[in-house]
Design an enzyme around this catalytic site. Structure first.
Site, PDB file in Angstrom:
ATOM      1  N   LYS A  89     -22.821 -28.363  33.985  1.00  0.00           N
ATOM      2  CA  LYS A  89     -21.452 -28.474  33.483  1.00  0.00           C
ATOM      3  C   LYS A  89     -20.895 -29.893  33.574  1.00  0.00           C
ATOM      4  O   LYS A  89     -20.084 -30.305  32.766  1.00  0.00           O
ATOM      5  CB  LYS A  89     -20.533 -27.512  34.234  1.00  0.00           C
ATOM      6  CG  LYS A  89     -20.717 -26.058  33.806  1.00  0.00           C
ATOM      7  CD  LYS A  89     -19.587 -25.190  34.315  1.00  0.00           C
ATOM      8  CE  LYS A  89     -19.680 -23.787  33.758  1.00  0.00           C
ATOM      9  NZ  LYS A  89     -20.800 -23.015  34.370  1.00  0.00           N
ATOM     10  N   GLU A 111      -9.169 -24.646  32.238  1.00  0.00           N
ATOM     11  CA  GLU A 111      -9.088 -23.281  32.726  1.00  0.00           C
ATOM     12  C   GLU A 111     -10.447 -22.956  33.312  1.00  0.00           C
ATOM     13  O   GLU A 111     -11.465 -23.553  32.946  1.00  0.00           O
ATOM     14  CB  GLU A 111      -8.717 -22.309  31.616  1.00  0.00           C
ATOM     15  CG  GLU A 111      -9.877 -21.644  30.900  1.00  0.00           C
ATOM     16  CD  GLU A 111     -10.661 -22.584  30.003  1.00  0.00           C
ATOM     17  OE1 GLU A 111     -10.040 -23.483  29.405  1.00  0.00           O
ATOM     18  OE2 GLU A 111     -11.889 -22.424  29.905  1.00  0.00           O
ATOM     19  N   SER A 377     -30.325 -23.893  34.692  1.00  0.00           N
ATOM     20  CA  SER A 377     -28.971 -24.425  34.514  1.00  0.00           C
ATOM     21  C   SER A 377     -28.240 -24.738  35.813  1.00  0.00           C
ATOM     22  O   SER A 377     -27.377 -25.608  35.836  1.00  0.00           O
ATOM     23  CB  SER A 377     -28.147 -23.449  33.681  1.00  0.00           C
ATOM     24  OG  SER A 377     -28.126 -22.160  34.264  1.00  0.00           O
TER      25      SER A 377
END
Ligand SMILES: *Cc1c(COP(=O)(O)O)cnc(C)c1O
Length: 393
Positions: A89, A111, A377
């Site tokens: 991310k 968010e 990931s």
């Protein structure tokens, strides 16, 4: 024919920007400038330098020999779990904070559901000394206390969303409301390849560093840039977009997307968006999403908080609709087993999101000399309490 976004942000029939008029100026400013800014030499240099020295890129491409032996094929793992903050991310939040600076913004909103994107955003705001406000559903704040603590330690303000189901979609509504009220000084960092154009394309470009690195790493190890298959789990779809990106238009490379079946695709408790989804609009984009007969968004379920999203990005909706990608859904139970197996075969504890991708090898068979690259990931530290409860450790 391409599987990339067109100029208006459409992937086939999916994508676009379906937004309230009040939000138009904010999104339009970004749309007009994002490609130009990303192509500036100074932007590229700052982005690459931070990815290298701060995130720790390039991440290794690791040949998993014991896993490969077990499933009788060649499995490589792209080690995004080794990125600073523990997952892919941060590639996107670094890109977007640099974008925000170039657009003259001095306030960031985001968010978050599980809190992972909130932490990645709070991290880059601390790095740049920029104010950070994270909206999070009141229920998620209770469920994800360690990530809330991380965000606060990093200096972010966490604001509870108290309306509706008090989860991710309500936090998104609050963030959009905030952005409408602060059109000039604020940038909204979206955490996956979702939202109105240009977000899906912009986030995919930031994450495309993953497949860019794989091309040269695989060339060195196997003498070719393209594997036979790329595999990733799909929540919104950003780690998947990153590993697919440079192979999307190469038909020799098979694309496999793995969704969370929760307690079973037809159990009523799942997040298998492609299997269950219908066309609709969510977060400003036309895509496939889980909804009731009259179009209300259905609350998704998965043991993995990061896959617990009722839609998928428009790139993936198009890959599904056109048949370019093979979609597989994996239950909680099979994912947990696959996570434990990777820990024992390779000494790597994966995030439970990633465990879903790892679980495909049980049923989906590959040829002995196929090269399969799977996007690892994230790391499993954040999921330790789930692993403890599940396996009675
Ligand atoms: C957030 C997250 C995901 C799901 O998000 P995508 O946008 O689909 O990549 C997958 N894996 C990990 C480790 C995550 O933190």
């Amino acid at each position: 024919m391409t599987y990339q976004a067109d100029e208006k942000g459409y992937y086939g029939e999916f994508g676009g920007a379906y937004i309230p008029e009040m939000l138009y100026p904010n999104v339009e400013e970004l749309r007009q400038q994002y490609i130009q800014i990303m192509q500036e030499e100074s932007f590229q240099k700052e982005f690459k330098d931070l990815l290298k020295d701060y995130v720790g890129r390039p991440t290794p491409l690791y040949f998993a020999s014991r896993l490969s032996e077990k499933y009788n094929t060649k499995i490589y793992l792209k080690r995004e779990d080794l990125c600073h903050t523990g997952a892919h991310k941060v590639n996107n939040t670094i890109g977007q904070i640099l974008m925000a600076k170039r657009l003259g913004k001095n306030r960031i909103i985001a968010e978050t559901g599980a809190g992972q994107h909130g932490v990645a955003t709070a991290t880059v705001c601390a790095l740049m000394g920029i104010e950070c406000i994270v909206y999070m559903g009141e229920i998620d704040i209770d469920r994800q206390a360690p990530n809330v603590a991380r965000m606060k330690l990093l200096g972010a303000t966490v604001i509870p969303a108290k309306s509706g189901s008090r989860t991710l979609k309500d936090a998104t509504n609050e963030a959009i409301r905030d952005w409408i009220n602060h059109p000039v000084d604020t940038h909204y960092i979206i955490g996956s390849v979702v939202g109105p154009h240009p977000y899906p394309d912009m986030v995919a470009r930031f994450q495309s560093v993953i497949s860019e690195e794989i091309k040269s790493q695989l060339l060195e190890k196997e003498g070719r840039e393209a594997p036979d298959y790329v595999v990733a789990c799909v929540g919104g779809g950003s780690n998947a977009a990153g590993i697919y990106y440079h192979y999307l238009d190469n038909p020799e490379v098979g694309i496999i997307a793995v969704e969370a079946a929760g307690k079973g695709v037809l159990s009523g408790e799942s997040a298998a968006t492609s299997a269950l989804g219908k066309e609709g609009i969510i977060h400003g984009s036309k895509t496939l999403l889980m909804q009731t007969q009259d179009g209300q968004i259905t609350e998704p379920y998965s043991i993995s908080a990061g896959l617990d999203y009722p839609g998928i990005g428009p790139m993936h909706a198009n890959l599904y609709r056109t048949g370019r990608a093979e979609f597989i859904s994996i239950t909680d139970e099979d994912a947990m087993k696959a996570g434990q197996e990777l820990a024992r075969l390779e000494g790597i504890i994966p995030a439970i999101e990633t465990s879903h991708a790892l679980a495909i090898f049980e049923d989906r068979k590959f040829k002995k000399d196929d090269i399969v690259v799977l996007n690892l990931s994230g790391r499993g530290d954040k999921d330790l309490s789930t692993y403890i409860d599940y396996f009675n450790l």
